[in-house]
Structure formats: C-alpha cells, structure tokens
Write a protein that holds these residues in place. Structure first.
Motif, short mmCIF file in Angstrom:
data_model
loop_
_atom_site.label_atom_id
_atom_site.label_comp_id
_atom_site.label_asym_id
_atom_site.label_seq_id
_atom_site.Cartn_x
_atom_site.Cartn_y
_atom_site.Cartn_z
N LYS A 363 0.82 -1.23 0.00
CA LYS A 363 0.00 0.00 0.00
C LYS A 363 0.85 1.28 0.00
O LYS A 363 0.49 2.30 0.58
N LEU A 364 2.01 1.18 -0.66
CA LEU A 364 2.90 2.34 -0.70
C LEU A 364 2.79 3.09 -2.02
O LEU A 364 3.10 4.29 -2.10
N LEU A 365 2.37 2.38 -3.08
CA LEU A 365 2.24 3.01 -4.39
C LEU A 365 0.76 3.00 -4.79
O LEU A 365 0.09 1.98 -4.65
N SER A 366 0.29 4.14 -5.30
CA SER A 366 -1.11 4.23 -5.67
C SER A 366 -1.39 3.39 -6.92
O SER A 366 -0.54 3.30 -7.82
N LYS A 367 -2.61 2.81 -6.98
CA LYS A 367 -2.96 2.01 -8.17
C LYS A 367 -3.48 2.89 -9.29
O LYS A 367 -4.17 2.42 -10.19
N ASN A 368 -3.16 4.16 -9.26
CA ASN A 368 -3.52 5.11 -10.31
C ASN A 368 -2.97 4.61 -11.66
O ASN A 368 -1.79 4.36 -11.80
N SER A 369 -3.88 4.48 -12.66
CA SER A 369 -3.43 3.87 -13.91
C SER A 369 -2.63 4.85 -14.78
O SER A 369 -1.98 4.47 -15.73
N GLU A 370 -2.72 6.13 -14.47
CA GLU A 370 -2.02 7.15 -15.27
C GLU A 370 -0.64 7.48 -14.73
O GLU A 370 0.27 7.80 -15.47
N LYS A 371 -0.56 7.46 -13.37
CA LYS A 371 0.63 8.05 -12.76
C LYS A 371 1.37 7.10 -11.84
O LYS A 371 0.76 6.23 -11.22
N PHE A 372 2.67 7.35 -11.67
CA PHE A 372 3.39 6.78 -10.54
C PHE A 372 3.30 7.81 -9.43
O PHE A 372 3.82 8.93 -9.57
N ILE A 373 2.60 7.45 -8.38
CA ILE A 373 2.41 8.40 -7.28
C ILE A 373 2.31 7.63 -5.96
O ILE A 373 1.65 6.58 -5.90
N ALA A 374 3.01 8.14 -4.95
CA ALA A 374 3.00 7.46 -3.65
C ALA A 374 1.62 7.61 -3.00
O ALA A 374 0.95 8.64 -3.18
N THR A 375 1.19 6.58 -2.26
CA THR A 375 -0.01 6.72 -1.44
C THR A 375 0.38 7.58 -0.22
O THR A 375 1.58 7.80 0.02
N PRO A 376 -0.60 8.02 0.61
CA PRO A 376 -0.21 8.76 1.82
C PRO A 376 0.76 7.94 2.69
O PRO A 376 1.72 8.49 3.23
N LEU A 377 0.55 6.60 2.73
CA LEU A 377 1.48 5.77 3.52
C LEU A 377 2.86 5.75 2.86
O LEU A 377 3.90 5.83 3.52
N GLY A 378 2.87 5.65 1.53
CA GLY A 378 4.12 5.64 0.78
C GLY A 378 4.87 6.95 0.95
O GLY A 378 6.10 6.98 1.00
N TRP A 379 4.13 8.04 1.03
CA TRP A 379 4.74 9.36 1.23
C TRP A 379 5.42 9.42 2.60
O TRP A 379 6.50 9.96 2.76
N LYS A 380 4.74 8.81 3.57
CA LYS A 380 5.28 8.80 4.94
C LYS A 380 6.54 7.92 5.03
O LYS A 380 7.47 8.26 5.74
N PHE A 381 6.52 6.82 4.28
CA PHE A 381 7.67 5.90 4.31
C PHE A 381 8.32 5.87 2.92
O PHE A 381 8.48 4.80 2.31
N LEU A 382 8.66 7.05 2.43
CA LEU A 382 9.16 7.19 1.06
C LEU A 382 10.41 6.36 0.81
O LEU A 382 10.56 5.73 -0.23
N ASN A 383 11.29 6.35 1.79
CA ASN A 383 12.53 5.60 1.63
C ASN A 383 12.23 4.11 1.37
O ASN A 383 12.82 3.49 0.49
#
Ligand code: SF4
Length: 391
Positions: A363-383
């Motif tokens: 649940k770190l990367l959004s399932k957005n079909s257009e973009k690579f974008i971090a989920t809020p959790l992914g943003w928090k644990f970006l590393n």
C-alpha cells in the motif's frame, strides 16, 4: 529499437547545467557538501574560471547540439565570487551552449556575502532567480549552526532580491539546536511576510563526517518537537497558496523550480566544477560522471585537458534504471505520468512489474493507472517505497 540487452531512448530529455563553486567563508558545522572554507581574497578566480572553461570544453561532445533549459550556480557559496567572475561564467556558458530564451538561471546567495550592488550585478549578468540561504531569522539559532549572516542580512538580501527579480527561493531549516516551536513559527511567519513564490524547507540532519556528528549540541529539539515543526509547515504555507510539490519544496503556481524539477523527472544535467555530478542520456545509454572533489586538484587536472579531472564515468546498468528513475520521481507529491519511464529510460514498464506489485501490496504506491504516485502511507515511508525498486 528496444531489445533485451539494449535501451533505446527516442527523444533525449531536457538538459540543465550545474556549476559548482566550492568555497565558503567558513564551514558550517552541519554541512557535508563539497565546500571548503577560504578567505575570499585568497581565491584565484582567474585560475578557477580557466579550469571551468576547460571542464566545459572537455564535456561539449557529450551534449553536442542540445539546448539548455536551466543553469544553476550552486555551492559552496557562489556569491563569494565577484560579479565579474559570475558574468564571465555565464558568458562562457552562452558562448558554448544554446540557452533557451526562457531558461531559469539561478545563483545561490549567502546573505553574509552580498550587498545590493553585488546582487544587481548578478542580475545584470543574466541571473533571473536568487536562491537565498536564510535558514532562520533568529540570531541565536543562526549562531548555533555557524552561519556567517544575521537576521538583518537575511532581511536585506530578500528585499533586494525581490526588487530585482520575480523568481526567488528561500532556504529555511528546522529542528536546529536550541530552536523552539515558537522560534520556528516566527521563522515561517517572517518568510511568509515577504510573500515568496518558492520555499525549500529542510529538517537539519546530522550527517557523518560533519562537526556536529562528533560534537552533537546538547540542545537539539526532541523528536516530538521536530515533528510538531514539520506538521506546521503545510498548515502555515497553504494559507498563502503555497503547495508542497516535492519532499522539501513548496511553491506558488507556476513557480516550481525548472532546474530541480528536471532532476526529479529524471532529466539530464551536466555538472562542471569540483565534485560536480552529471547524468547524460544518449539514444542507447545513460552515463553518470563525477569530478574530483578537491578544488585545487580539480583545477590542476582540468586545465590539462586530458579528462583526468573526471574520477567516475560509468554507464548506468539497465537493471539500475528502475531504481534511479523511481528514486527521483517518487519525491514529487503529484507523481509523474507512467509513460515518462519509457521516455527517460528507454525501457518498458514491464521490467519493473514485480516491484510495482510489491509496492501495491504494501500500500505504498497508488494504483492510479495514469501516474506513478505514492499513497499517503508511501509518502510517509518514502525511503521504503523507493528501496523496493532496487534490483
Ligand atoms: S554556507 Fe552552505 S555550503 Fe557553505 S559550509 Fe555552510 S551549509 Fe555548507
């Protein structure tokens, strides 16, 4: 054509130029940049400029016929150099390269090294963006992090910069020794009172091999205070229409830094000067270069014109490209279009299918079909998210 062992980049990415000025009036105790303290009167500006010219001449074949979208003179303290030297550097760049008419041309300014005349001179040389190292407006906090300027210098340099150009950035730091939440609110409010269009806000980190790493001040803010400061940033800045667009960068609409965005969208850059790094794409490969760090050795080697000032010149392996790409683009709050991966690396997204699935599962990367974008959790644990893409 794309095959299993080759990459094919159809259109080369935008290209920026970075020029590293390696000197500072004194070394700040937290700084791990390639910066060396020097009495400004002892800088051999003529030899430095000659070495820069040699460095650029030896790099020209790598970027032949490409246009430049941005120039960034960074350091160290670029504003330690005379107006004449900055003027000559920009003239040299214009002589050898095609700079686009709307290119962003930034110089980093230390408020302790400039006056109005100098800043006007920089602007007349072609600088159209000032990035000012403010760090704090509190004299006590500034002293504790070894800055050579005080609050009044900071205020003067912002006022002058705003008289000269529309595009300015203020660097601010938080979690400084002795800093309280109240101090930091004051810093944010003072920055806001200038209505700047770009702010870079950094948490002070203790890097190895710095003075602070061996002599940690005993009044560092605790974790709770630091995270309280962090939480305040977006609240304060959104009030004035500023949006966080990258981990540490906030801007008003249309004032995102062209130069930094080029790094974060995996664009190309040629770095010249001691310790400068480059990433340059060709249709069938992407290379990285590093120059010698020590300014004196770099100067002596660069003027030999035999490329001995370059200590690393490597081709980025195909396997490393997904990580290199994701490391940069995931720093952008709004992510990037997925097609950019193919444009920048010449590879199909399929090469990182498994890693994308791991990022989804966590649940770190959004399932957005257009973009690579971090989920809020992914943003928090970006590393953690970025590390998934290491092969
Ligand atoms: S002025 Fe900037 S580059 Fe120079 S020592 Fe301080 S933090 Fe480092």
């Amino acid at each position: 054509m794309y095959s299993d062992d080759k990459i094919f980049i159809k259109n080369l990415p935008p290209l920026s130029i970075y020029i590293h000025i390696p000197w500072c009036v004194s070394k700040c105790p937290y700084c791990d940049f390639n910066s060396h303290s020097i009495d400004p009167n002892n800088i051999d500006e003529e030899l430095f400029l000659k070495s820069l010219r040699c460095d650029l001449e030896q790099s020209l074949s790598l970027i032949w016929n490409r246009s430049i979208i941005s120039v960034f003179i960074g350091g160290g303290t670029p504003s330690i150099l005379s107006v004449e030297s900055i003027d000559k550097i920009l003239e040299m760049i214009r002589t050898y390269l095609r700079i686009l008419p709307n290119a962003e041309i930034t110089i980093e300014i230390n408020p302790g090294t400039v006056d109005s005349l100098k800043m006007k001179g920089f602007k007349d040389s072609g600088i159209n963006r000032f990035s000012i190292g403010i760090q704090s407006f509190n004299n006590e906090n500034l002293k504790k992090i070894g800055r050579i300027h005080d609050k009044q210098d900071a205020l003067n340099s912002i006022t002058k910069a705003q008289d000269l150009v529309e595009n300015i950035n203020l660097d601010i730091m938080f979690s400084l020794p002795g800093q309280t939440i109240k101090n930091f609110i004051y810093d944010l409010k003072t920055a806001k009172s200038f209505n700047p269009n770009h702010l870079s806000i950094y948490h002070l980190t203790i890097e190895p091999n710095t003075f602070f790493s061996k002599n940690l001040p005993d009044d560092m803010p605790d974790e709770e205070t630091s995270s309280g400061m962090d939480d305040l940033i977006e609240i304060e800045l959104s009030e004035m229409g500023m949006k966080r667009y990258e981990v540490s960068a906030y801007s008003k609409d249309k004032f995102q830094s062209i130069h930094n965005l080029n790094y974060w969208t995996f664009g190309d850059y040629l770095g010249i000067g001691p310790g400068a790094h480059s990433k340059i794409s060709f249709h069938d490969k992407i290379i990285r270069q590093k120059r010698i760090y020590n300014p004196i050795i770099w100067m002596n080697k660069s003027i030999k014109m035999d490329n001995s000032h370059i200590i690393e010149n490597i081709c980025i392996l195909k396997d490393q490209l997904p990580f290199e790409f994701m490391l940069n683009v995931l720093r952008l709050k709004d992510g990037v279009n997925r097609r950019l991966f193919k444009f920048r690396t010449g590879l199909s997204i399929d090469v990182m299918k498994e890693r994308i699935n791991i990022a989804y599962k966590n649940k770190l990367l959004s399932k957005n079909s257009e973009k690579f974008i971090a989920t809020p959790l992914g943003w928090k644990f970006l590393n953690d998210l970025q590390m998934i893409f290491i092969k």
